[in-house]
Design a protein around this motif. Structure first.
Motif, mmCIF file in Angstrom:
data_model
loop_
_atom_site.group_PDB
_atom_site.id
_atom_site.type_symbol
_atom_site.label_atom_id
_atom_site.label_comp_id
_atom_site.label_asym_id
_atom_site.label_seq_id
_atom_site.Cartn_x
_atom_site.Cartn_y
_atom_site.Cartn_z
ATOM 1 N N THR A 315 -48.049 11.489 -9.536
ATOM 2 C CA THR A 315 -46.706 12.183 -9.938
ATOM 3 C C THR A 315 -45.551 11.705 -9.153
ATOM 4 O O THR A 315 -45.633 11.468 -8.026
ATOM 5 N N VAL A 316 -44.587 11.314 -9.817
ATOM 6 C CA VAL A 316 -43.381 10.690 -9.306
ATOM 7 C C VAL A 316 -42.324 11.905 -9.127
ATOM 8 O O VAL A 316 -42.186 12.592 -10.101
ATOM 9 N N ASN A 317 -41.571 11.944 -8.037
ATOM 10 C CA ASN A 317 -40.550 13.141 -7.689
ATOM 11 C C ASN A 317 -39.326 12.313 -7.351
ATOM 12 O O ASN A 317 -39.317 11.438 -6.736
ATOM 13 N N PHE A 318 -38.325 13.078 -8.007
ATOM 14 C CA PHE A 318 -36.855 12.648 -7.959
ATOM 15 C C PHE A 318 -36.152 13.662 -7.398
ATOM 16 O O PHE A 318 -36.495 14.744 -7.618
ATOM 17 N N SER A 319 -35.176 13.440 -6.657
ATOM 18 C CA SER A 319 -34.029 14.482 -5.994
ATOM 19 C C SER A 319 -32.905 13.881 -5.653
ATOM 20 O O SER A 319 -32.588 12.910 -5.678
ATOM 21 N N ILE A 320 -32.051 14.837 -5.835
ATOM 22 C CA ILE A 320 -30.547 14.623 -5.557
ATOM 23 C C ILE A 320 -30.193 15.727 -4.547
ATOM 24 O O ILE A 320 -30.377 17.066 -4.492
ATOM 25 N N GLY A 321 -29.349 15.159 -3.509
ATOM 26 C CA GLY A 321 -28.808 16.209 -2.460
ATOM 27 C C GLY A 321 -27.262 16.095 -2.496
ATOM 28 O O GLY A 321 -26.600 14.917 -2.521
ATOM 29 N N VAL A 322 -26.687 17.091 -2.409
ATOM 30 C CA VAL A 322 -25.186 17.143 -2.519
ATOM 31 C C VAL A 322 -24.722 17.875 -1.107
ATOM 32 O O VAL A 322 -25.145 19.012 -0.541
ATOM 33 N N GLY A 323 -23.810 17.160 -0.406
ATOM 34 C CA GLY A 323 -23.371 17.568 0.873
ATOM 35 C C GLY A 323 -22.148 18.841 0.596
ATOM 36 O O GLY A 323 -21.419 18.616 -0.063
ATOM 37 N N LEU A 324 -22.479 19.711 1.541
ATOM 38 C CA LEU A 324 -21.739 20.756 1.549
ATOM 39 C C LEU A 324 -20.565 21.100 2.887
ATOM 40 O O LEU A 324 -19.976 21.911 2.771
ATOM 41 N N THR A 325 -20.766 20.110 3.747
ATOM 42 C CA THR A 325 -19.722 19.991 5.039
ATOM 43 C C THR A 325 -19.372 18.743 5.125
ATOM 44 O O THR A 325 -20.118 17.801 4.722
ATOM 45 N N PRO A 326 -18.068 18.504 5.799
ATOM 46 C CA PRO A 326 -17.809 17.097 6.206
ATOM 47 C C PRO A 326 -18.762 16.471 6.970
ATOM 48 O O PRO A 326 -18.506 15.202 7.041
ATOM 49 N N ASP A 327 -19.656 16.995 7.692
ATOM 50 C CA ASP A 327 -20.542 16.213 8.795
ATOM 51 C C ASP A 327 -21.693 16.080 7.869
ATOM 52 O O ASP A 327 -22.737 15.179 8.548
ATOM 53 N N THR A 328 -21.866 15.974 6.354
ATOM 54 C CA THR A 328 -22.950 15.697 5.828
ATOM 55 C C THR A 328 -22.700 14.706 4.814
ATOM 56 O O THR A 328 -21.449 14.424 4.421
ATOM 57 N N PRO A 329 -23.574 13.618 4.375
ATOM 58 C CA PRO A 329 -23.270 12.691 3.458
ATOM 59 C C PRO A 329 -22.885 13.454 2.064
ATOM 60 O O PRO A 329 -23.353 14.519 1.615
ATOM 61 N N ASP A 330 -22.028 12.438 1.269
ATOM 62 C CA ASP A 330 -21.618 13.036 0.163
ATOM 63 C C ASP A 330 -22.650 13.527 -0.714
ATOM 64 O O ASP A 330 -22.541 14.509 -1.379
#
Length: 341
Positions: A315-330
């Motif tokens: 099983t291959v897993n894909f993910s996307i993360g969205v930063g919500l604060t200025p201290d987080t990667p975009d």
């Protein structure tokens, strides 16, 4: 509808889950973990060459952190992660001397990081698994002081996770974990400004965490709590605005997260999770005896995951993360897959 969830995680962890719940599915309900458009009972029937459904869903629903699936004693598991991270920020530097502004400039910094990580798990006991993780970092930075690519090892980590209680059908699953991160990457406190960029944290840290999950047919919900303490980085000699940095004393940090997983079909599942980390002030000491403290930082990420079964055992897993604060990667993008030999 049959749901058999053996493992799942939230950004920093979800404990393993076992058990099955069999109940008739409502006529208008969306297909769950192993349902087919025509006949859910036929789709759930185990066919020759298929892996056990518990193992399948364990792999599919552990997109963010595969380490919470317990291995049998004496078994090995090798996993590959590919992650891309983008950070874009604008800094304003200002310096006053005798109430007079003597320095003012705006720095635009863009950073693109690709991390290749290989993790080796070993079952010490049926409810105790050891882990070794080694990342290789490729980082491109574009700023007023440096433009170029850096390739180096990141921070290696070793750890273990333990399942203290036997799994029960109607009780949440609980897993505890401990991780030691070693400063094997290029330290940000030893990199000369304008020569290259860091690929590690520069200090040793230890994290303790607890992870909980519960199956509420046809959804699995999970949550995690963790705390991190770090050792100071000493014997430094880095130039910082005309001063020489001698030691760094990182503050403690606290993390929590929650989310859920839902299987759309026998081969596809989705996850949604939220993770937040609050980091305390870091103390910087200089050779002339002066010191300063950084401000507290809050990092928050909203993660979306998709698991795709490409073969009976993979099983291959894909993910996307969205930063919500200025201290987080975009934003971040990731791929996770088991390496089978």
């Amino acid at each position: 509808m049959l749901v058999c969830l053996l493992g799942l995680l939230a950004a920093q962890g979800v404990s393993a889950v076992e058990g099955a719940a069999l109940e008739p599915a409502p006529a208008a309900a969306a297909p769950a973990a192993a349902a087919a458009p025509v006949d859910a009972r036929d789709a759930l029937a185990k066919k020759e060459g298929d892996v056990d459904q518990a193992k399948l869903l364990k792999e599919t629903l552990t997109a963010a952190d595969k380490q919470y699936s317990m291995l049998k004693q004496g078994k090995f598991a090798l996993t590959y992660d590919l992650t891309y991270t983008y950070i874009g920020q604008q800094k304003i530097n200002a310096k006053f001397t005798d109430s007079t502004l003597t320095l003012f400039n705006i720095q635009n910094t863009n950073s693109h990081t690709i991390t290749n990580t290989v993790s080796l798990d070993y079952g010490l006991r049926d409810n105790l698994t050891g882990t070794v993780t080694l990342p290789v970092v490729s980082k491109y930075s574009d700023s007023s002081t440096f433009r170029g690519m850096t390739n180096a090892f990141g921070d290696m980590s070793v750890g273990a996770r333990w399942q203290p209680f036997e799994l029960k059908r109607n009780a949440p699953s609980i897993t505890t974990s401990g991780t030691l991160r070693l400063p094997t990457g290029r330290s940000p406190f030893e990199v000369n400004d304008g020569s290259s960029v860091a690929t590690g944290s520069g200090y040793t840290s230890f994290t303790l965490g607890v992870n909980m999950s519960k199956v509420i047919d046809p959804v699995a919900i999970f949550g995690s709590l963790s705390g991190t303490a770090s050792l100071p980085a000493k014997n430094l000699s880095q130039q910082q605005d005309g001063l020489i940095l001698s030691s760094v004393h990182p503050g403690k940090s606290f993390s929590f997260g929650a989310g859920f997983a839902y299987a759309l079909s026998y081969d596809i599942s989705t996850t949604l999770s939220f993770q937040e980390t609050i980091s305390g002030r870091t103390l910087l000491k200089f050779q002339d005896g002066t010191s300063s403290n950084t401000s507290m930082q809050t990092s928050s990420v909203l993660n979306f995951g998709l698991g795709v079964r490409v073969s009976p055992v993979t099983t291959v897993n894909f993910s996307i993360g969205v930063g919500l604060t200025p201290d987080t990667p975009d934003f971040t993008m990731g791929m996770n897959m088991p390496l089978n030999f």
